[in-house]
Design a protein around this motif. Structure first.
Motif, short mmCIF file in Angstrom:
data_model
loop_
_atom_site.label_atom_id
_atom_site.label_comp_id
_atom_site.label_asym_id
_atom_site.label_seq_id
_atom_site.Cartn_x
_atom_site.Cartn_y
_atom_site.Cartn_z
N GLU A 147 3.90 5.33 2.66
CA GLU A 147 4.52 6.82 2.90
C GLU A 147 4.29 7.64 4.01
OE1 GLU A 147 4.48 10.98 0.10
OE2 GLU A 147 3.50 9.33 -0.54
N PHE A 178 0.26 4.49 -0.29
CA PHE A 178 -0.47 5.68 0.36
C PHE A 178 0.13 5.31 1.80
CE2 PHE A 178 -3.26 7.85 3.00
CZ PHE A 178 -3.09 9.14 2.44
N ASP A 179 -0.15 4.25 2.30
CA ASP A 179 0.08 3.81 3.83
C ASP A 179 1.76 3.79 4.16
OD1 ASP A 179 -2.35 2.64 2.55
OD2 ASP A 179 -2.92 2.39 4.74
N GLN A 185 0.83 -1.10 -0.15
CA GLN A 185 -0.15 -0.01 0.15
C GLN A 185 1.01 1.33 -0.10
OE1 GLN A 185 -3.65 -0.63 -0.09
NE2 GLN A 185 -2.63 -2.62 -0.56
N ALA A 190 -2.73 13.23 5.70
CA ALA A 190 -2.65 12.89 4.18
C ALA A 190 -3.92 12.12 3.78
CB ALA A 190 -1.62 11.87 3.88
N TRP A 191 -4.49 11.37 4.56
CA TRP A 191 -5.91 11.00 4.11
C TRP A 191 -6.82 12.02 4.05
CZ3 TRP A 191 -9.71 8.49 8.12
CH2 TRP A 191 -10.97 8.07 7.32
N ASN A 213 -6.15 14.44 1.04
CA ASN A 213 -6.13 14.00 -0.34
C ASN A 213 -7.59 13.82 -0.65
OD1 ASN A 213 -3.51 13.52 -0.52
ND2 ASN A 213 -3.51 11.30 -0.84
#
Length: 239
Positions: free
Chosen positions: A14, A11-12, A9, A131-132, A135
Motif C-alpha cells: 500500500e 502494508f509495504d 506484504q 505510515a510506519w 501506525n
C-alpha cells in the motif's frame, strides 16, 4: 498468486503502490522459479533478510536480481529488575506528538534501509515511513516514551521488549540516553528480562548510543531489495 517462499506484504504494498513480497523461506529449488514468476510481473518489489554470514544465500539473491542495501545489527541487553525505580513511569500507549511532527521524524530517519537504497525515490520511501511512524504511534499495543518530540516506540513480547522506532530530533544533548533509560524502566515494570533493538550498521550515531547504554551486538543481517517494472524495463525506480 500462491508462493511457498514469498509472502505478500500488504502494508509495504500500500505504501509503495505496487505488489511487494518478502522472501520468507530459502528453499532454493522452489525460490528460484518463484523469483522468475516475480520478474514477469509488471510492477513489483521484494525484500529479504538473511544472516550476514550466509554466503550461499547472499550469492543466490544477487544472481536473482536482488541488491544488498545494508547490514543491520541486532543489539540486546539485560533489563535489571531494579531499574524500574530509577526513572519515572513516562511510558504510554497514546500518541503525544503534535500535528506535523510525523513529517519531522520522516526527515530524521536518514539511515533506514529505504533511504540507503538509491533505487527508491523519495516519494515512495516518505509514504512508507509516514505510515510506519503513524501506525506505531497510534497502535494501542505499542508503548511509547517521549522526550519533547523525540520518542521511542516498543512492543512487549513475552520476556522481551522489542524496539520498533527510535527517532531523536535533538542530537548530542543526552536525549537518546534518557529515552533508553525510560524504555528500560518500562520493560522492567512489565517484567521483561531483555531489551532488543535493531539498526543499520551505517547508522553510526545510533550504534554508539546503544553501546554507550550497555547494548551489545547479538546478530548481523544483510538486507536485500529487488525491484522490477517487467521484463521490458530492467532498471527500476520506485515512486
Amino acid at each position: 498468486m500462491n508462493f511457498a517462499c514469498l509472502a505478500r506484504q500488504a502494508f509495504d504494498a500500500e505504501a509503495f503502490g505496487l505488489d511487494f513480497f518478502r522472501v520468507t523461506r530459502l528453499d532454493y529449488a522452489r525460490l528460484g522459479p518463484e523469483l522468475a514468476r516475480l520478474r514477469a510481473m509488471p510492477r513489483v518489489m521484494a525484500d529479504a533478510r538473511i544472516a550476514a554470514s550466509d554466503r550461499e544465500a547472499d550469492l543466490f539473491l544477487q544472481r536473482n536480481g536482488f541488491r544488498k542495501v545494508c547490514i543491520q545489527i541486532r543489539y540486546g541487553r539485560d533489563v535489571p529488575p531494579d531499574v524500574a525505580t530509577d526513572c519515572s513511569p513516562g511510558d504510554t500507549a497514546e500518541n503525544r506528538l503534535p500535528p506535523g511532527a510525523v513529517s519531522r521524524h520522516v526527515d530524521n530517519l536518514v539511515y533506514d534501509r529505504f533511504n540507503l537504497d538509491a533505487a527508491v525515490q523519495k516519494a515512495g520511501r516518505d509514504r512508507f515511513q509516514t505510515a510506519w511512524i503513524a501506525n506505531s504511534l497510534a497502535s494501542p499495543v505499542i508503548r511509547k516514551v517521549y522526550d519533547g518530540e523525540s520518542f521511542v516506540s516498543f512492543k512487549l513480547e513475552g520476556r522481551e521488549a522489542v524496539v520498533d522506532i527510535v527517532s531523536v530530533l535533538v542530537h548530542r544533548r543526552g536525549v537518546g540516553t534518557r529515552l533508553m533509560g525510560r524504555v528500560l524502566a518500562a520493560a522492567a515494570r512489565a517484567g521483561c528480562a531483555r531489551l532488543i533493538v535493531t539498526t543499520e550498521a551505517e547508522n553510526e550515531p545510533a550504534c554508539r548510543m546503544y553501546e554507550k547504554n550497555g547494548f551489545m551486538p547479538e546478530a548481523h543481517f544483510s538486507r536485500f531489495h529487488y525491484a522490477s517494472t517487467g521484463a521490458d524495463a530492467p532498471e527500476t525506480r520506485f515512486a
